[in-house]
Design an enzyme around this catalytic site. Sequence first.
Site, PDB file in Angstrom:
ATOM      1  N   TYR A 102       0.853  -1.233  -0.022  1.00 47.73           N
ATOM      2  CA  TYR A 102      -0.057  -0.050  -0.008  1.00 47.73           C
ATOM      3  C   TYR A 102       0.925   1.268   0.039  1.00 47.73           C
ATOM      4  O   TYR A 102       0.536   2.281  -0.600  1.00 47.73           O
ATOM      5  CB  TYR A 102      -0.993  -0.020   1.138  1.00 47.73           C
ATOM      6  N   ASN A 125     -12.704  -0.365  -4.376  1.00 49.49           N
ATOM      7  CA  ASN A 125     -12.433  -0.747  -5.762  1.00 49.49           C
ATOM      8  C   ASN A 125     -13.706  -1.512  -6.264  1.00 49.49           C
ATOM      9  O   ASN A 125     -14.052  -2.700  -5.607  1.00 49.49           O
ATOM     10  CB  ASN A 125     -11.259  -1.531  -5.976  1.00 49.49           C
ATOM     11  N   CYS A 133      -6.926  -5.400  -7.034  1.00 50.33           N
ATOM     12  CA  CYS A 133      -6.475  -4.783  -5.817  1.00 50.33           C
ATOM     13  C   CYS A 133      -6.244  -6.027  -4.954  1.00 50.33           C
ATOM     14  O   CYS A 133      -5.353  -5.895  -3.852  1.00 50.33           O
ATOM     15  CB  CYS A 133      -7.711  -4.163  -5.176  1.00 50.33           C
ATOM     16  N   HIS A 134      -6.127  -7.179  -5.358  1.00 46.77           N
ATOM     17  CA  HIS A 134      -6.017  -8.414  -4.670  1.00 46.77           C
ATOM     18  C   HIS A 134      -4.412  -8.362  -4.758  1.00 46.77           C
ATOM     19  O   HIS A 134      -3.760  -9.125  -3.906  1.00 46.77           O
ATOM     20  CB  HIS A 134      -6.137  -9.775  -5.288  1.00 46.77           C
ATOM     21  N   GLU A 160      -1.990 -16.621  -9.990  1.00 47.92           N
ATOM     22  CA  GLU A 160      -1.126 -15.538 -10.398  1.00 47.92           C
ATOM     23  C   GLU A 160       0.476 -16.218 -10.026  1.00 47.92           C
ATOM     24  O   GLU A 160       1.351 -15.477 -10.528  1.00 47.92           O
ATOM     25  CB  GLU A 160      -1.112 -14.271 -10.365  1.00 47.92           C
TER      26      GLU A 160
END
Length: 167
Positions: A102, A125, A133-134, A160
């Site tokens: 962040y 979001n 945002c993950h 991912e």
Amino acid sequence: METIVMDRFTCSGHDFVVGRIKAGVCYIGTTAVAKKELTKFFKGWPITEDIGSSQDVKEQLTAYFNGQLEEFNFPLAFVGTDFQKQVWQKLVTVPYGKTIAYSELARQVGNEKGVRAVANAVGRNPIMIVVPCHRIIGKNGRLTGYRGGIEMKVALLRQEGISEFAY
């Protein structure tokens, strides 16, 4: 206010709701919380349903979950404050398979001392997964909250190829 056109579908075991306005997709969430979130994100906006109207989103989310897609290419329509839109536009640039803190995101939007404000914008979001945002984690590598639940955040990161985090 224009009308939000909603679609619903199941993809990779998740029940999604997609909202669109003329400019593009303005909402992606799960059916479990869609009604509450739509009221929160789009207070007073008229909503209509058109099942099958987001086939492009369904196809791309399916490809993403099958490991065949890293970048989405349908138009997005950010509905929020100017600051929220700035944060969300920066979120889209965080690459597939990478995370940032962040504090780094706050630096990137030119608001280093505004980590809390950036975190609040990330939390609002309305376009989950596509506006990733993950991929935003705590400075210490810890996972923080996620609209879809922390289990979904872990699953998306692992999808991912990211496994270096604490929770």
